[in-house]
Design an enzyme around this catalytic site. Structure first.
Site, PDB file in Angstrom:
ATOM      1  N   ASN A 253     -13.679  -3.828   6.953  1.00 21.52           N
ATOM      2  CA  ASN A 253     -12.679  -3.162   7.808  1.00 21.52           C
ATOM      3  C   ASN A 253     -13.552  -2.330   8.753  1.00 21.52           C
ATOM      4  O   ASN A 253     -14.001  -1.164   8.273  1.00 21.52           O
ATOM      5  CB  ASN A 253     -11.544  -2.530   7.078  1.00 21.52           C
ATOM      6  CG  ASN A 253     -10.661  -1.708   8.083  1.00 21.52           C
ATOM      7  OD1 ASN A 253     -10.659  -1.959   9.372  1.00 21.52           O
ATOM      8  ND2 ASN A 253      -9.701  -0.979   7.607  1.00 21.52           N
TER       9      ASN A 253
ATOM     10  N   TYR B 144      -4.722  -6.970  -3.840  1.00 21.33           N
ATOM     11  CA  TYR B 144      -5.594  -7.975  -3.177  1.00 21.33           C
ATOM     12  C   TYR B 144      -4.752  -9.306  -3.046  1.00 21.33           C
ATOM     13  O   TYR B 144      -4.743 -10.095  -2.416  1.00 21.33           O
ATOM     14  CB  TYR B 144      -6.890  -8.343  -3.930  1.00 21.33           C
ATOM     15  CG  TYR B 144      -7.779  -6.944  -3.635  1.00 21.33           C
ATOM     16  CD1 TYR B 144      -8.365  -6.734  -2.246  1.00 21.33           C
ATOM     17  CD2 TYR B 144      -7.692  -6.040  -4.516  1.00 21.33           C
ATOM     18  CE1 TYR B 144      -9.278  -5.527  -2.396  1.00 21.33           C
ATOM     19  CE2 TYR B 144      -8.662  -4.801  -4.566  1.00 21.33           C
ATOM     20  CZ  TYR B 144      -9.348  -4.649  -3.371  1.00 21.33           C
ATOM     21  OH  TYR B 144      -9.959  -3.679  -3.122  1.00 21.33           O
TER      22      TYR B 144
ATOM     23  N   GLU C 115      -0.877  10.819   1.905  1.00 26.08           N
ATOM     24  CA  GLU C 115       0.433  10.041   2.390  1.00 26.08           C
ATOM     25  C   GLU C 115       1.427  10.162   1.403  1.00 26.08           C
ATOM     26  O   GLU C 115       2.910  10.220   1.924  1.00 26.08           O
ATOM     27  CB  GLU C 115      -0.006   8.487   2.334  1.00 26.08           C
ATOM     28  CG  GLU C 115      -0.971   8.245   3.907  1.00 26.08           C
ATOM     29  CD  GLU C 115      -1.459   6.823   3.949  1.00 26.08           C
ATOM     30  OE1 GLU C 115      -0.977   5.984   3.119  1.00 26.08           O
ATOM     31  OE2 GLU C 115      -2.530   6.716   4.537  1.00 26.08           O
TER      32      GLU C 115
ATOM     33  N   CYS D 232      -7.064   0.245   4.810  1.00 26.12           N
ATOM     34  CA  CYS D 232      -7.561  -0.555   3.580  1.00 26.12           C
ATOM     35  C   CYS D 232      -7.559   0.500   2.486  1.00 26.12           C
ATOM     36  O   CYS D 232      -7.732  -0.330   1.413  1.00 26.12           O
ATOM     37  CB  CYS D 232      -9.119  -0.849   4.022  1.00 26.12           C
ATOM     38  SG  CYS D 232     -10.205   0.337   4.548  1.00 26.12           S
ATOM     39  N   HIS D 233      -7.360   1.544   2.489  1.00 28.00           N
ATOM     40  CA  HIS D 233      -7.266   2.516   1.351  1.00 28.00           C
ATOM     41  C   HIS D 233      -6.106   2.283   0.153  1.00 28.00           C
ATOM     42  O   HIS D 233      -5.700   2.580  -0.547  1.00 28.00           O
ATOM     43  CB  HIS D 233      -7.246   4.052   1.765  1.00 28.00           C
ATOM     44  CG  HIS D 233      -6.239   4.516   2.619  1.00 28.00           C
ATOM     45  ND1 HIS D 233      -6.425   4.174   3.830  1.00 28.00           N
ATOM     46  CD2 HIS D 233      -4.988   5.088   2.325  1.00 28.00           C
ATOM     47  CE1 HIS D 233      -5.305   4.889   4.437  1.00 28.00           C
ATOM     48  NE2 HIS D 233      -4.591   5.265   3.525  1.00 28.00           N
TER      49      HIS D 233
END
Length: 163
Positions: free
Chosen positions: A110, A89, A146, A118-119
């Site tokens: 979001n 953050y 990912e 956002c993950h």
């Protein structure tokens, strides 16, 4: 507002369109199903993402998330995080302005998760939270997906630990 739903490994998802752009992605099956060309493309790209055929960095959809100018800056910073990596953050605050807490509020608001990743945002001392799907289980799933697809190995900007 046209919407189209799909089954995914993290639950049913519904994508909504307005004025030729994706404006939301929600968990659950939408009541009305309108297969516009854009929504069909969004469904196909999301299915390819979950199948490991389309890396997250290859989404080619026009996005128009409704929000304040500040939130749109934060969401643009999220879109710059490479697939399979994370940022804190504080790192996003340094890029988009504001403080880590205001970044957290923007991340939580979001309207287009996954497509605006956002993950990929974590707390300095751990995974932070996730409001989509099954919370942290979903966040871990997306990051693991990912990282597998990218062949990524945990590094400086991949601070999140999986359970």
């Amino acid at each position: 507002m046209p919407q189209l739903s799909l089954h995914s490994p993290i639950g049913d998802l519904t994508v909504s369109e307005e004025d030729g752009a994706v404006v939301s992605l929600d968990w659950g099956w939408g009541r009305d199903q309108t297969p516009t060309p854009l929504l069909v493309r969004a469904r196909d790209e999301l299915q390819a993402y979950f199948d490991g055929v389309l890396p997250a960095c290859r989404f080619s959809l026009p996005l128009a998330p409704p929000g304040t100018a500040y939130r749109r800056r934060v969401w643009a910073a999220l879109a710059d995080i490479p697939s399979g990596q994370t940022r804190t953050y504080a790192e996003i605050a340094a890029q988009a302005g504001g403080a880590p807490r205001s970044v957290g509020q923007a991340v939580g608001a979001n309207p287009i998760p996954i497509l605006i990743p956002c993950h990929r945002v974590v707390a300095a001392d751990g995974p932070g939270g996730y409001s989509g799907g099954d919370g942290l289980i979903t966040k871990h799933y997306l990051l693991d997906l990912e990282r597998r697809d990218a062949g990524a190995k945990p590094g400086r900007n991949q601070t999140e630990k999986t359970p």
